[in-house]
Design a protein around this motif. Structure first.
Motif, short mmCIF file in Angstrom:
data_model
loop_
_atom_site.label_atom_id
_atom_site.label_comp_id
_atom_site.label_asym_id
_atom_site.label_seq_id
_atom_site.Cartn_x
_atom_site.Cartn_y
_atom_site.Cartn_z
N PRO A 34 0.82 -1.22 0.00
CA PRO A 34 0.00 0.00 0.00
C PRO A 34 0.85 1.27 0.00
N VAL A 35 1.96 1.25 0.71
CA VAL A 35 2.83 2.43 0.75
C VAL A 35 3.40 2.71 -0.64
N LEU A 36 3.88 1.67 -1.33
CA LEU A 36 4.41 1.84 -2.68
C LEU A 36 3.32 2.31 -3.64
N THR A 37 2.12 1.80 -3.44
CA THR A 37 1.00 2.23 -4.29
C THR A 37 0.73 3.72 -4.11
N LEU A 38 0.72 4.20 -2.88
CA LEU A 38 0.51 5.63 -2.63
C LEU A 38 1.66 6.47 -3.17
N GLN A 39 2.89 5.99 -3.00
CA GLN A 39 4.05 6.72 -3.52
C GLN A 39 3.95 6.85 -5.05
N THR A 40 3.58 5.76 -5.71
CA THR A 40 3.44 5.78 -7.16
C THR A 40 2.30 6.70 -7.58
N LEU A 41 1.22 6.69 -6.82
CA LEU A 41 0.09 7.56 -7.13
C LEU A 41 0.52 9.03 -7.14
N PHE A 42 1.31 9.42 -6.14
CA PHE A 42 1.74 10.82 -6.07
C PHE A 42 2.85 11.13 -7.07
N SER A 43 3.77 10.21 -7.29
CA SER A 43 4.89 10.50 -8.21
C SER A 43 4.44 10.49 -9.67
N ASP A 44 3.45 9.66 -10.01
CA ASP A 44 2.98 9.56 -11.40
C ASP A 44 1.57 10.14 -11.54
N TRP A 45 1.31 11.23 -10.83
CA TRP A 45 -0.04 11.78 -10.81
C TRP A 45 -0.52 12.25 -12.17
N VAL A 46 0.35 12.82 -12.98
CA VAL A 46 -0.10 13.38 -14.27
C VAL A 46 -0.70 12.30 -15.17
N PRO A 47 0.02 11.21 -15.49
CA PRO A 47 -0.61 10.21 -16.36
C PRO A 47 -1.78 9.50 -15.68
N LEU A 48 -1.67 9.27 -14.37
CA LEU A 48 -2.78 8.61 -13.66
C LEU A 48 -3.99 9.53 -13.57
N GLY A 49 -3.75 10.83 -13.40
CA GLY A 49 -4.86 11.79 -13.36
C GLY A 49 -5.59 11.86 -14.69
N LEU A 50 -4.83 11.82 -15.79
CA LEU A 50 -5.45 11.81 -17.12
C LEU A 50 -6.28 10.54 -17.32
N ALA A 51 -5.75 9.42 -16.86
CA ALA A 51 -6.50 8.16 -16.96
C ALA A 51 -7.76 8.22 -16.10
N LEU A 52 -7.67 8.86 -14.94
CA LEU A 52 -8.83 9.01 -14.07
C LEU A 52 -9.91 9.85 -14.75
#
Length: 141
Positions: free
Chosen positions: A47-65
């Motif tokens: 879960p910690v790695l998942t949250l870290q990845t969410l914040f570090s890769d927010w731009v592509p993940l935000g576009l996917a969202l």
């Protein structure tokens, strides 16, 4: 307000607190197992790695969202509109319901994974094909 009555009633607090406590226990156990068993992140990310990845890769993940939310809302509106029209059509005549109901059941029981490749081939727009697939899933329930 009655005397002795508190603002937050006990059952309402329990409805929030108990599921939250269960979620905390499950996520903590997940983290402990992944770290303790030294599982590789590509197999089971913590879960910690998942949250870290969410914040570090927010731009592509935000576009996917944004894309996912757009498709979800379009499919919801489409399924609602078509569902209301189909139900209105069914109540107009017993003969219409008898004629079309078997096809409605057929659409409901057909797995979307069997139909999705055909929809993707027939509909050239990826967004529209996903909206159609999601609408078919959401239409009958």
């Amino acid at each position: 307000m009655k005397k002795g009555r508190i603002f937050f009633q006990q059952p309402n607090v329990q409805r929030i607190t108990y599921p939250l406590l269960v979620a905390i226990v499950i996520v903590s156990a997940w983290e402990a197992l992944v770290v303790g068993m030294e599982l590789p992140p590509y197999l089971v990310p913590s879960p910690v790695l998942t949250l870290q990845t969410l914040f570090s890769d927010w731009v592509p993940l935000g576009l996917a969202l944004v894309t996912t939310v757009k498709i979800t809302l379009l499919a919801f509106v489409t399924a609602t509109a078509v569902g209301v029209m189909v139900s209105f059509l069914f109540i107009q005549s017993r003969a219409i319901e008898t004629a079309l109901f078997p096809y409605a059941v057929l659409l409901q029981v057909t797995p979307i994974v069997a139909v999705a490749p055909l929809i993707i081939i027939w509909v050239k727009s990826p967004t529209l094909s996903m909206v159609i697939c999601a609408s078919l899933v959401a239409l009958f329930p």
